[in-house]
Motif scaffolding. Structure first.
Motif, mmCIF file in Angstrom:
data_model
loop_
_atom_site.group_PDB
_atom_site.id
_atom_site.type_symbol
_atom_site.label_atom_id
_atom_site.label_comp_id
_atom_site.label_asym_id
_atom_site.label_seq_id
_atom_site.Cartn_x
_atom_site.Cartn_y
_atom_site.Cartn_z
ATOM 1 N N ALA A 1 50.448 106.466 81.717
ATOM 2 C CA ALA A 1 51.711 106.317 80.986
ATOM 3 C C ALA A 1 51.296 107.691 81.217
ATOM 4 C CB ALA A 1 52.494 106.137 79.756
ATOM 5 N N GLU A 2 50.563 108.721 80.356
ATOM 6 C CA GLU A 2 50.047 110.007 80.880
ATOM 7 C C GLU A 2 50.404 110.373 81.557
ATOM 8 O OE1 GLU A 2 49.615 112.506 78.290
ATOM 9 O OE2 GLU A 2 50.131 110.477 76.466
ATOM 10 N N ARG A 3 49.717 109.959 82.745
ATOM 11 C CA ARG A 3 49.168 110.264 84.141
ATOM 12 C C ARG A 3 51.050 110.279 84.532
ATOM 13 N NH1 ARG A 3 44.940 107.885 84.659
ATOM 14 N NH2 ARG A 3 46.190 105.886 84.901
ATOM 15 N N LEU A 4 52.118 110.086 83.994
ATOM 16 C CA LEU A 4 53.483 109.715 84.798
ATOM 17 C C LEU A 4 54.084 111.566 84.469
ATOM 18 C CD1 LEU A 4 54.987 106.012 83.809
ATOM 19 C CD2 LEU A 4 54.780 107.685 86.247
ATOM 20 N N LYS A 5 53.490 111.544 83.502
ATOM 21 C CA LYS A 5 53.951 113.193 83.362
ATOM 22 C C LYS A 5 53.990 114.341 84.426
ATOM 23 C CE LYS A 5 53.163 112.796 78.477
ATOM 24 N NZ LYS A 5 52.378 113.179 77.524
ATOM 25 N N SER A 6 52.665 114.033 85.332
ATOM 26 C CA SER A 6 52.499 114.980 86.282
ATOM 27 C C SER A 6 53.177 114.193 88.050
ATOM 28 C CB SER A 6 51.513 115.254 86.892
ATOM 29 O OG SER A 6 50.448 114.264 86.772
ATOM 30 N N SER A 7 53.473 112.802 87.830
ATOM 31 C CA SER A 7 53.726 112.085 89.184
ATOM 32 C C SER A 7 54.978 111.797 89.136
ATOM 33 C CB SER A 7 52.718 110.438 89.290
ATOM 34 O OG SER A 7 53.095 110.149 88.173
ATOM 35 N N LEU A 8 55.771 111.816 88.114
ATOM 36 C CA LEU A 8 57.216 111.902 87.379
ATOM 37 C C LEU A 8 57.847 112.418 86.115
ATOM 38 C CD1 LEU A 8 58.602 108.140 88.405
ATOM 39 C CD2 LEU A 8 58.752 110.229 89.977
ATOM 40 N N PRO A 9 57.453 113.679 86.704
ATOM 41 C CA PRO A 9 57.850 114.741 85.833
ATOM 42 C C PRO A 9 59.639 114.949 85.035
ATOM 43 C CG PRO A 9 57.623 116.657 87.493
ATOM 44 C CD PRO A 9 57.502 115.056 88.122
ATOM 45 N N LEU A 10 59.664 114.252 84.422
ATOM 46 C CA LEU A 10 61.169 114.178 83.396
ATOM 47 C C LEU A 10 62.172 115.658 83.131
ATOM 48 C CD1 LEU A 10 60.597 111.466 81.225
ATOM 49 C CD2 LEU A 10 61.708 111.225 83.335
ATOM 50 N N THR A 11 62.956 115.555 83.917
ATOM 51 C CA THR A 11 64.212 116.934 83.225
ATOM 52 C C THR A 11 65.194 116.617 82.150
ATOM 53 O OG1 THR A 11 65.752 116.662 84.726
ATOM 54 C CG2 THR A 11 63.656 117.964 84.692
ATOM 55 N N ALA A 12 65.409 117.230 81.295
ATOM 56 C CA ALA A 12 66.856 116.767 80.233
ATOM 57 C C ALA A 12 67.818 116.387 80.903
ATOM 58 C CB ALA A 12 66.796 118.471 79.418
ATOM 59 N N LYS A 13 67.711 116.627 82.412
ATOM 60 C CA LYS A 13 69.191 116.434 83.240
ATOM 61 C C LYS A 13 69.210 114.961 83.019
ATOM 62 C CE LYS A 13 70.817 120.919 85.187
ATOM 63 N NZ LYS A 13 70.859 120.924 86.229
ATOM 64 N N ASP A 14 67.663 114.349 82.456
ATOM 65 C CA ASP A 14 67.369 112.856 83.718
ATOM 66 C C ASP A 14 67.966 111.792 82.215
ATOM 67 O OD1 ASP A 14 66.763 113.981 85.665
ATOM 68 O OD2 ASP A 14 64.270 114.345 85.371
ATOM 69 N N VAL A 15 68.429 110.852 82.795
ATOM 70 C CA VAL A 15 68.022 109.560 82.455
ATOM 71 C C VAL A 15 67.045 108.217 82.679
ATOM 72 C CG1 VAL A 15 70.025 107.492 81.846
ATOM 73 C CG2 VAL A 15 70.864 109.763 82.904
ATOM 74 N N LEU A 16 66.733 107.803 81.438
ATOM 75 C CA LEU A 16 65.392 107.235 80.642
ATOM 76 C C LEU A 16 65.653 105.388 80.059
ATOM 77 C CD1 LEU A 16 62.769 106.460 81.521
ATOM 78 C CD2 LEU A 16 61.866 108.210 78.880
ATOM 79 N N ILE A 17 65.903 104.835 81.263
ATOM 80 C CA ILE A 17 66.219 103.726 80.587
ATOM 81 C C ILE A 17 65.689 102.580 80.652
ATOM 82 C CG2 ILE A 17 68.565 101.681 80.898
ATOM 83 C CD1 ILE A 17 70.366 103.629 82.591
ATOM 84 N N VAL A 18 65.210 102.082 79.618
ATOM 85 C CA VAL A 18 63.991 101.325 79.238
ATOM 86 C C VAL A 18 64.545 99.712 78.176
ATOM 87 C CG1 VAL A 18 62.005 101.117 77.916
ATOM 88 C CG2 VAL A 18 63.079 103.270 78.393
ATOM 89 N N SER A 19 63.135 98.962 78.861
ATOM 90 C CA SER A 19 63.401 97.283 78.888
ATOM 91 C C SER A 19 62.998 97.242 77.226
ATOM 92 C CB SER A 19 62.317 96.722 79.255
ATOM 93 O OG SER A 19 62.290 95.216 78.530
ATOM 94 N N PRO A 20 63.408 96.450 76.525
ATOM 95 C CA PRO A 20 63.326 96.278 75.166
ATOM 96 C C PRO A 20 62.176 95.381 74.919
ATOM 97 C CG PRO A 20 65.336 94.561 75.626
ATOM 98 C CD PRO A 20 64.857 96.020 76.852
#
Length: 192
Positions: free
Chosen positions: A36-55
């Protein structure tokens, strides 16, 4: 519209099969946290993005670690819950795929918002054992939900069977379990 599906990091339910599948609400392993930490560099998020997650705990942990302090929109939606693939009539949901209740979700992941206007049964039972027809109808509703977001990228943190079910529905192609993504792997789908 582009949807980027990401499989959660390694969960405790995958390290001692088949017994570990009986573990309720499995967390990420140490390896899953690193993924999960590595996602920060491989898919960097911005404030414009939407993150939808399973519960589920492991998807919310993956999304929380990855998004960190990024002020993107963070939503939990039961239409990204675990799904058996291929669908099997009469199958039962294993303890590892049970959903977090809304109270726990709010207490532990307060920076995520639960999707509104969703049937209570989806929050309690999810989509794991729905028929293909029931899932296809709900998948269309979920895609409509995603169309409401006009800015940024839409990232969906979910499960291997769920991703493959959406791929089948969106692309109209046949898939097998061999097509499952690995932990924190991702695929981008274009929806017309």
């Amino acid at each position: 519209m582009e949807l980027i599906f990401i499989r959660h990091g390694q969960g405790e339910h995958t390290v001692n099969l088949p017994d570990s599948l009986q573990r309720a609400n499995p967390s990420l392993t140490i390896n899953g946290i690193s993924q999960a930490e590595r996602l920060k560099s491989s898919l960097p998020l911005t404030a414009k993005d939407v993150l939808i997650v399973s519960p589920t705990l492991r998807t919310l942990q993956t999304a929380s670690i990855w998004s960190g302090n990024i002020a993107c929109r963070k939503i939990v939606h039961p239409l990204l819950a675990p799904r058996i693939f291929p669908a099997r009539m009469g199958a039962a949901t294993l303890p590892c795929d049970e959903l977090l209740d809304l109270e726990r979700l709010q207490n532990e992941f307060g920076n995520f918002t639960a999707a509104a206007n969703v049937a209570h049964s989806l929050w309690s039972k999810g989509i794991n054992t729905l028929s293909e027809d029931e899932f296809s109808s709900l998948a269309e509703q979920f895609i409509g939900f995603c169309r409401n977001f006009k800015r940024g990228r839409i990232y969906l943190v979910t499960h291997d069977g769920t991703i493959t079910s959406y791929r089948k529905t969106i692309l109209g192609q046949a898939f097998t379990r061999e097509d499952f993504l690995g932990e924190t792997e991702w695929i981008q789908l274009v929806v017309e």
